[in-house]
Design a protein around this motif. Structure first.
Motif, PDB file in Angstrom:
ATOM      1  N   TRP A 193       1.131  -6.942  -4.705  1.00 43.60           N
ATOM      2  CA  TRP A 193       0.502  -5.566  -5.295  1.00 43.60           C
ATOM      3  C   TRP A 193       1.679  -4.764  -5.446  1.00 43.60           C
ATOM      4  O   TRP A 193       1.618  -4.044  -6.366  1.00 43.60           O
ATOM      5  CB  TRP A 193      -0.524  -5.143  -4.271  1.00 43.60           C
ATOM      6  N   ASN A 201       3.771  -5.506  -8.543  1.00 46.71           N
ATOM      7  CA  ASN A 201       2.816  -4.934  -9.646  1.00 46.71           C
ATOM      8  C   ASN A 201       2.941  -3.607  -9.703  1.00 46.71           C
ATOM      9  O   ASN A 201       2.980  -3.261 -11.048  1.00 46.71           O
ATOM     10  CB  ASN A 201       1.687  -5.613  -9.536  1.00 46.71           C
ATOM     11  N   THR A 202       2.727  -2.955  -8.740  1.00 46.61           N
ATOM     12  CA  THR A 202       2.679  -1.524  -8.859  1.00 46.61           C
ATOM     13  C   THR A 202       3.929  -0.834  -9.325  1.00 46.61           C
ATOM     14  O   THR A 202       4.072   0.004 -10.301  1.00 46.61           O
ATOM     15  CB  THR A 202       2.195  -0.807  -7.428  1.00 46.61           C
TER      16      THR A 202
END
Length: 319
Positions: A108, A111-112
């Motif tokens: 995550w 991706n962030t």
């Protein structure tokens, strides 16, 4: 390596000559000639133009009635100060974000960070600068809206680099003038660094991931070397070459972005000076400013080429 350096210097000379040819042709199209030539031959006039440039005669501003070169040098430190801080922010933050993303690949956090960098890259700099002013200056009151320092400080322009000049006035103001100048610099630098930071972060991630798949990295892992040592000692050095190359391209983006940024924050640098020259049709200043900025970009790219050659032994081998 010596042959490679000679090749790079030859490229620099050809680029500079091409640039002077272009500005010379543009000057001939001007309604207000920048220089007075002795010969009627355009070919000889070009060499006279080169002689003017080498003598420091870059024409006279029709606005300020001063030497264009002197005007440029007067505004140049403010722009350099802004660009240097923006580049430091872009490279350090971009490298850090790229390294973190590469070590968390597919997670995550990765991706962030990559989504944020894509948004940062796509952001129109004018809109982004106005948004930052609205939020941090007008709403929260954390940063000044414009200028280089508060009017309360009477700083003598010894070097015209405000951060240095405020330190030279340490006996009068202590560090308060320096901190005030730095405070004024933060928001324009963040605005200017956003796009290069996003590009450096994405390039660092992809370059590091490619290096981390190499045989010698797998060998290092099999020997039990820690992940941090593999990244900082073994992988990052080899991943730096494409990052340096892309950083060289960023200087052109920053040079164009600095004009808009200086306009938004009323920063008294080259960008604001050039915009004023364009709006008042001061051809001598436009010609001199564009020529000087182009020379700086070419010299910066050449310096990065030398660093790339130093870091990558394969580039030193003759092709």
């Amino acid at each position: 390596m010596f042959a490679t350096l000679l090749k790079q210097i030859g490229t620099l000379i050809i680029s500079l000559l091409g640039l002077t040819v272009l500005t010379f042709i543009l000057s001939l199209q001007s309604d207000t000639p920048v220089h007075t030539y002795q010969s009627n031959s355009v070919f000889i006039q070009y060499f006279e133009y080169l002689q003017f440039l080498l003598d420091g005669n870059w024409g006279t501003s029709s606005i300020h009635k001063r030497s264009v070169l002197k005007d440029f040098l007067q505004h140049f430190p403010a722009t350099i100060e802004l660009i240097l801080l923006a580049m430091v922010l872009a490279v350090t933050a971009g490298l850090g974000l790229g390294i973190v993303a590469s070590t968390r690949r597919g997670g995550w956090l990765d991706n962030t960070l990559m989504t944020s960098s894509l948004i940062g890259y796509s952001m129109p700099i004018f809109w982004w600068g106005m948004l930052l002013v609205l939020l941090f200056s007008l709403t929260l009151g954390w940063t000044p809206v414009a200028g280089r320092i508060d009017f309360a400080y009477d700083i003598e322009p010894y070097t015209r680099f405000m951060l240095i000049d405020t330190l030279l006035h340490h006996n009068q103001y202590g560090f308060s003038a320096f901190l005030n100048a730095l405070h004024h610099l933060v928001l324009p630098a963040i605005t200017l660094s956003t796009i290069p930071m996003a590009i450096v972060a994405r390039m660092t991630r992809s370059s590091l991931l490619a290096v981390l798949k190499s045989e010698y990295i797998r060998t290092a892992r099999s020997k039990g070397i820690s992940n941090q040592r593999i990244i900082w000692v073994h992988a990052l050095r080899n991943a730096l070459q494409p990052i340096l190359t892309i950083s060289g391209v960023q200087i052109s983006i920053i040079m164009s972005g600095v004009i808009i940024t200086e306009y938004i924050f009323a920063w008294p640098g080259i960008g604001k000076w050039l915009l004023e020259a364009v709006s008042r049709r001061d051809f001598a200043s436009i010609q001199g400013g564009v020529l000087a900025l182009s020379i700086i970009v070419i010299a910066f790219n050449l310096a990065l080429d030398f660093i790339s050659i130093y870091l990558n032994p394969r580039l030193r081998r003759p092709s």
